[in-house]
Design an enzyme around this catalytic site. Structure first.
Site, short mmCIF file in Angstrom:
data_model
loop_
_atom_site.label_atom_id
_atom_site.label_comp_id
_atom_site.label_asym_id
_atom_site.label_seq_id
_atom_site.Cartn_x
_atom_site.Cartn_y
_atom_site.Cartn_z
N HIS A 127 0.25 3.78 -2.79
CA HIS A 127 -0.28 2.96 -1.50
C HIS A 127 -1.82 2.82 -1.18
O HIS A 127 -2.67 2.42 -0.57
CB HIS A 127 0.25 3.54 -0.10
CG HIS A 127 1.71 3.26 0.14
ND1 HIS A 127 2.39 2.11 -0.06
CD2 HIS A 127 2.74 4.14 0.42
CE1 HIS A 127 3.78 2.22 0.01
NE2 HIS A 127 4.00 3.46 0.13
N ASP A 164 9.84 2.51 -6.18
CA ASP A 164 10.03 3.13 -5.02
C ASP A 164 10.62 2.09 -4.06
O ASP A 164 10.48 1.01 -3.92
CB ASP A 164 8.47 3.59 -4.47
CG ASP A 164 8.25 4.49 -3.39
OD1 ASP A 164 8.47 5.61 -3.59
OD2 ASP A 164 8.12 3.91 -2.26
#
Ligand code: ZN
Length: 350
Positions: A127, A164
């Site tokens: 992220h 993910d």
């Protein structure tokens, strides 16, 4: 002698503490490290030493200002850089070593010193954006490693697979404009971080080199197997990567506190098997996994060990299960949508 899979781990990764009540806890790695300390595991895998990433390599993917902001937390008791991402005195040290582990993993497989590699690191990375932290991530470990492979090792085509639960917004952003990375992501959607729509396909030279498969919750091993069989495999075969990197998150495991996916060890082993076969056929077996999420401690450990078993060639997944997943069928609208989108750029059967 058959080359081994390298496992990159360090006690320093346990020193990053995002504060009380946080799900991304040091204990995520403790059980795994204990298991991997057993003599048979020490024999089975390589456990190489590695160094923190240097600032110039970090700067291939992050602004100097971002690096300085994270560096400034070193030694400070507790700081939050965004609502989800907080640091403890040794977080900067752990983050630099996590990126260093991913870089070392790439070096090892590229040099042929390891067959495959798994960087069992924290904090996670996918992220983290060019100029900011996000979603528990300080530096984007996998993006830094890919930049290193492109800029310092002269590679020209890297496939990054992000399985993910969450979309790898930072990795997508890093390579949105380039055809030197094909970024392929499966993720729950709509969900944190909000990106990862079908329509996000890249820009300029990168148009068609970002493929998102946004999914509703509840997807099981068979759904992921179909996405890997029917979409990822033909994409990889056409792209012909020189290296395959994986943002391996285990928050898609059934029972994870952050998600509602239903993947099991068999699914992770199967996906690893598909990627191992693609790597063997396309890029000399070069396959590197970097740990991202996964917040149920017991089941994340099982998922990682399933991947490692497959990487080591143990083929623990029963033949019947493998065949069932290879031949999985059934309605999966998200796959149909993603296939239609990918067909604008690639030849996808079906
Ligand atoms: Zn995640």
């Amino acid at each position: 002698m058959k080359s081994k899979t390298a496992v990159l781990q360090s006690e320093v990764f346990l020193a990053h503490d995002p504060g009380p009540g946080h799900v991304e806890v040091p204990q995520r790695l403790v059980g795994l490290y204990r298991e991997l300390a057993r003599p048979e595991q020490r024999q089975r895998f390589l456990f190489p030493d590695f160094l923190p990433v240097d600032e110039d390599t970090l700067a291939l993917n992050h602004s100097r200002a971002h690096i300085a902001r994270v560096a400034a937390t070193a030694g400070s008791p507790f700081e939050c850089l965004d609502p989800d991402t907080c640091t403890s005195p040794r977080s900067y040290e752990a983050a630099c070593l996590a990126a260093g582990a991913a870089v070392k993993a790439v070096d090892l497989v590229t040099a042929g010193e390891a067959d495959k590699a798994f960087a069992l690191v924290r904090p996670p990375g996918h992220h983290a954006e060019h100029d900011r932290t996000r979603g528990f991530c300080l530096f984007n470990n996998i993006a830094v490693a890919a930049r290193h492979a492109l800029q310092n090792l002269g590679l020209e085509r890297i496939l990054i697979v992000d399985w993910d639960l969450h979309h790898g917004n930072g990795t997508q952003q890093a390579f949105y404009d380039t055809d030197q990375v094909l970024f392929f992501s499966t993720h729950q959607y709509p969900y944190f971080p909000g990106t990862g729509a079908l329509s996000e396909t890249g820009r300029g030279r990168g148009e068609g080199y970002t493929i998102n498969v946004p999914l509703q919750g509840g997807q099981d091993d068979a759904a992921f197997a179909r996405i890997f069989n029917e979409l990822l495999t033909p994409l990889a075969e056409q792209y012909r990567p020189e290296l395959i990197l994986v943002s391996a998150g285990f928050d898609t495991y059934g029972g994870d506190p952050l998600g509602t996916m239903m993947v099991t060890e068999a699914g992770y082993a199967y996906m690893t098997g598909v990627l191992g076969e693609l790597a063997a056929g396309l890029c000399g077996g070069r396959l590197v996994m970097v740990l991202e999420g996964g917040y149920d401690l017991t089941i994340m450990e099982r998922g990682v060990l399933a991947c490692l078993g497959e990487m080591a060639g143990d083929r623990l997944l029963p033949k019947k299960s493998r065949t069932r997943l290879r031949q999985a069928v059934g309605p999966l609208r998200a796959l149909e949508y993603a296939r239609e989108t990918a067909k604008k750029y690639w030849t996808i059967p079906g």
